[in-house]
Design a protein around this motif. Structure first.
Motif, PDB file in Angstrom:
ATOM      1  N   TYR A  98     100.929  59.096  14.490  1.00  0.00           N
ATOM      2  CA  TYR A  98     101.018  60.407  14.981  1.00  0.00           C
ATOM      3  C   TYR A  98     101.796  60.302  15.668  1.00  0.00           C
ATOM      4  CZ  TYR A  98      96.845  61.979  12.910  1.00  0.00           C
ATOM      5  OH  TYR A  98      96.064  62.291  12.475  1.00  0.00           O
TER       6      TYR A  98
ATOM      7  N   ASN B 216      96.388  75.445  18.119  1.00  0.00           N
ATOM      8  CA  ASN B 216      95.182  76.143  17.448  1.00  0.00           C
ATOM      9  C   ASN B 216      94.730  77.364  18.533  1.00  0.00           C
ATOM     10  OD1 ASN B 216      93.435  74.256  15.971  1.00  0.00           O
ATOM     11  ND2 ASN B 216      93.776  73.081  17.228  1.00  0.00           N
TER      12      ASN B 216
ATOM     13  N   TYR C  50      96.125  66.005  11.505  1.00  0.00           N
ATOM     14  CA  TYR C  50      95.831  66.397  12.529  1.00  0.00           C
ATOM     15  C   TYR C  50      94.839  65.936  13.470  1.00  0.00           C
ATOM     16  CZ  TYR C  50      97.225  70.450   9.475  1.00  0.00           C
ATOM     17  OH  TYR C  50      98.344  71.712   8.514  1.00  0.00           O
ATOM     18  N   ASP C  51      93.832  65.978  12.922  1.00  0.00           N
ATOM     19  CA  ASP C  51      92.739  64.723  13.919  1.00  0.00           C
ATOM     20  C   ASP C  51      92.336  63.932  13.522  1.00  0.00           C
ATOM     21  OD1 ASP C  51      92.304  66.752  16.222  1.00  0.00           O
ATOM     22  OD2 ASP C  51      91.083  68.197  14.864  1.00  0.00           O
TER      23      ASP C  51
ATOM     24  N   LEU D 156      93.003  74.542  10.847  1.00  0.00           N
ATOM     25  CA  LEU D 156      93.652  72.949  11.020  1.00  0.00           C
ATOM     26  C   LEU D 156      92.949  71.883  10.470  1.00  0.00           C
ATOM     27  CD1 LEU D 156      96.768  73.547  12.584  1.00  0.00           C
ATOM     28  CD2 LEU D 156      96.644  74.556  10.499  1.00  0.00           C
TER      29      LEU D 156
ATOM     30  N   LEU E 140      99.201  70.113  18.944  1.00  0.00           N
ATOM     31  CA  LEU E 140      97.667  70.467  17.806  1.00  0.00           C
ATOM     32  C   LEU E 140      97.273  71.550  18.693  1.00  0.00           C
ATOM     33  CD1 LEU E 140      96.639  70.382  15.502  1.00  0.00           C
ATOM     34  CD2 LEU E 140      95.638  68.404  16.564  1.00  0.00           C
TER      35      LEU E 140
END
Length: 105
Positions: free
Chosen positions: A55, A67, A84-85, A79, A63
Motif C-alpha cells: 500500500y 467508504n 483494500y484491507d 469494498l 479508503l
C-alpha cells in the motif's frame, strides 16, 4: 513468506540468493519461535518478486474517504479484497465474513 519490501536488505538480491540459504533461515526462525526442531521431509523454495501488494502512503485515508462516500450515497457496495484491507488470504476471508455479518443484521 519472508522479505517483502525488505527482501534485498535482509537476504540480498533475489537473483543471487540461494534457496538453501533462505530455507536455513526459515528453519532457524521456526525453531527459535515455535521450538520445532524436526527438519521437513520435503521443502521447496520459490522466490516471487512483487507478488504482495504494498500500500502507498495515504492508503488508509483514501479508503476511509471512499467508504464514507459509499455510505453517504447509500450505495449497495462493499469494498473487499487484498487491494483494500489486508493482503493475505486470511485478511480477505476475515473482512468478507465481518462484512457479511454486519450486512445481515
Amino acid at each position: 513468506m519472508m522479505g517483502g519490501a525488505w527482501f534485498e536488505e535482509l537476504f540480498g538480491h533475489p537473483e543471487s540468493v540461494s534457496g538453501n540459504h533462505l530455507l536455513s533461515i526459515a528453519l532457524a526462525t521456526i525453531e527459535d519461535h515455535l521450538k520445532i526442531k524436526q527438519k521437513p521431509i520435503y521443502s521447496l523454495v520459490n522466490i516471487h518478486r512483487d507478488c504482495i501488494p504494498q500500500y502507498t502512503v495515504g492508503h488508509s485515508d483514501r479508503l476511509e474517504q471512499v467508504n464514507k462516500y459509499i455510505k453517504k450515497q447509500g450505495l449497495p457496495l462493499f469494498l473487499l479484497g487484498s487491494s483494500y484491507d489486508g493482503v493475505s488470504v486470511n485478511d480477505c476471508i476475515w473482512k468478507a465474513r465481518k462484512t457479511v455479518l454486519a450486512f445481515d443484521r
